[in-house]
Design an enzyme around this catalytic site. Sequence first.
Site, PDB file in Angstrom:
ATOM      1  N   ASP A 171      -3.058  16.698  -0.266  1.00  0.00           N
ATOM      2  CA  ASP A 171      -2.750  15.628  -1.212  1.00  0.00           C
ATOM      3  C   ASP A 171      -3.908  14.619  -1.193  1.00  0.00           C
ATOM      4  OD1 ASP A 171      -1.779  13.339  -2.525  1.00  0.00           O
ATOM      5  OD2 ASP A 171       0.284  13.768  -1.937  1.00  0.00           O
ATOM      6  N   GLU A 255      10.604   1.168   2.806  1.00  0.00           N
ATOM      7  CA  GLU A 255      11.928   0.637   2.475  1.00  0.00           C
ATOM      8  C   GLU A 255      12.890   0.761   3.655  1.00  0.00           C
ATOM      9  OE1 GLU A 255      11.505   2.033  -2.201  1.00  0.00           O
ATOM     10  OE2 GLU A 255      12.724   3.206  -0.819  1.00  0.00           O
ATOM     11  N   GLU A 456       9.831  -5.213  -8.466  1.00  0.00           N
ATOM     12  CA  GLU A 456       8.771  -4.218  -8.647  1.00  0.00           C
ATOM     13  C   GLU A 456       9.189  -3.235  -9.720  1.00  0.00           C
ATOM     14  OE1 GLU A 456       7.542  -2.093  -5.200  1.00  0.00           O
ATOM     15  OE2 GLU A 456       6.574  -3.826  -4.264  1.00  0.00           O
TER      16      GLU A 456
END
Length: 546
Positions: A171, A255, A456
């Site tokens: 990635d 989170e 956001e």
Amino acid sequence: MAIPSPSPSTFSPSASFSSSRTDPSSFSPFPSISPRTFSISSRLNSSIFSAAAGFFGAPDNGDIQYELLHHGLSLERRKTGSAVFVTLPLDAVSPDGQLRRKKAMSQSFRALAAAGVEGVVIELWWGLVETDVPCNYNWKGYLEIVAMARRFGLKVRAVFTFNQHGLGPDDPHWIPLPKWVLEEINKDPDLAYSDRFGRRNSEYITLGCDTLPVLRGRSPIQAYADFMRNFRDTFRPYLGAIITGIQVGMGPAGELRYPSSPSQKLAWAWRSRELGEFQCYDKYMLASLNACAQNVGMREWGNGGPIGASNLMNNPEQTEFFKGDDGSWNTPYGEFFLKWYSEMLRLHGERLCKEAETIFRGSEVNLSAKLGGIHWHYGTKSHPSELTAGYYNTSIRDGYLPIVRMFGRYKFTICCSCFEMKDAVEKQMNPVSSPEGFLRQLLMAARVCGVPLEGENSASRLDDDSFQQVVKMSRVYTDGLEKPSFSFNFVRMDKNMFEYSNWVRFTRFVRQMSDTSKLFRAKLDPGNNRGLSSDITASRLTLLCH
């Protein structure tokens, strides 16, 4: 006061600005802008636009403050309305800690400042800062970003990201946990979360071992605290003046939640079918569950997570645990397990709040933490995808209020995404999804507890409908408050943001957010908070918050 930016109506083909001084190679990956002709309305100071257009070609002379003052731009920041920050690219800092594309970043900061943006958000990755050796920190690239922000009169929000990012080494945006942490996980795989099928998730160290010395003599909480303390000492000259906000990462994607589903999957369109899996099968979580079950005299409840939760992609109504009123979630066992599971998550958040509040006490920075916007089963009774993420929120129980109340005790701001999302759009893919319902419930809890908010966007949309939805949902929180405290982080800066039409829309949005007298004022409608029990009124919520 926000710096005004031109709206589409202020442009017409009569005045020309040449981009001949631009060096396209220095702006990669941002596009070079072809010459355009614009006319500036007489009501708009043309020198202001000239400074804003510096992004399109003006060289960085290293003295932006003088230049802005010379052109009549006030460096006094916005005093009313809602501040807008912009999150920097994921690869702003290289794996070896170097700032990438310095000239492109400098010109971008120039444009953001001229547009009236309050500041930038930088993610400080644990895997890039404390890479090879415990307690050996490399802040070089991030120090350059903060210094650059100061030159352009921008504020900085620093995000401590104690999680990995991306799918793997192939990635392009892969950012793993520190190498020395991964070595410890290889020695003890139970440092990674596990579901009932034995699948490991190493996005974030399991909170089951928060206080155990599993990281070469330190506990994970101690390692996070040492990282924060070293940041404080390194960036002390900037704290409170340039660095005005610090967000403490508390789980996957930063989170406060469990990795019930791999974070990258949550951005895919078919996430609406994802129930998630309970992450309680590593030995540390199982030990806690077993001890809790014994304390209530039900040893058989401590051997693992719920039976009948079925697979990730099932219809919740076809599962024994999540279905309707008569699912196991709504039984004494379900209540026991979900309370334990959610309380473990809340305690993890509280441990980090305590550490951060102590470390940054007196530094005049605003502390915040982020919650996951898990909305795709909000219209069901059991809210399965929220339950597996650790939010014990159902049609008969408010699972966000205890978390909001905890953050309020430590004077933390809550950050949450989904502000640009509309029910009408989401329901076309999934009738039981409700990002607006989820967000209204969270905003109500934050309002009555007096907890500030950072909004956001979930996706980098630059269309007017998305921007207006952000304005609308921000009003749900701020409408009627004497001292509303709301700001917005736009996620994230990339080459598309600086394309002409997108930039015009973005600068108009920044101006709207800062101009409270002209904003659309949405009416707060408590009746739309379907996730709240019908007998929980605003006054009762207020009492629960104190």
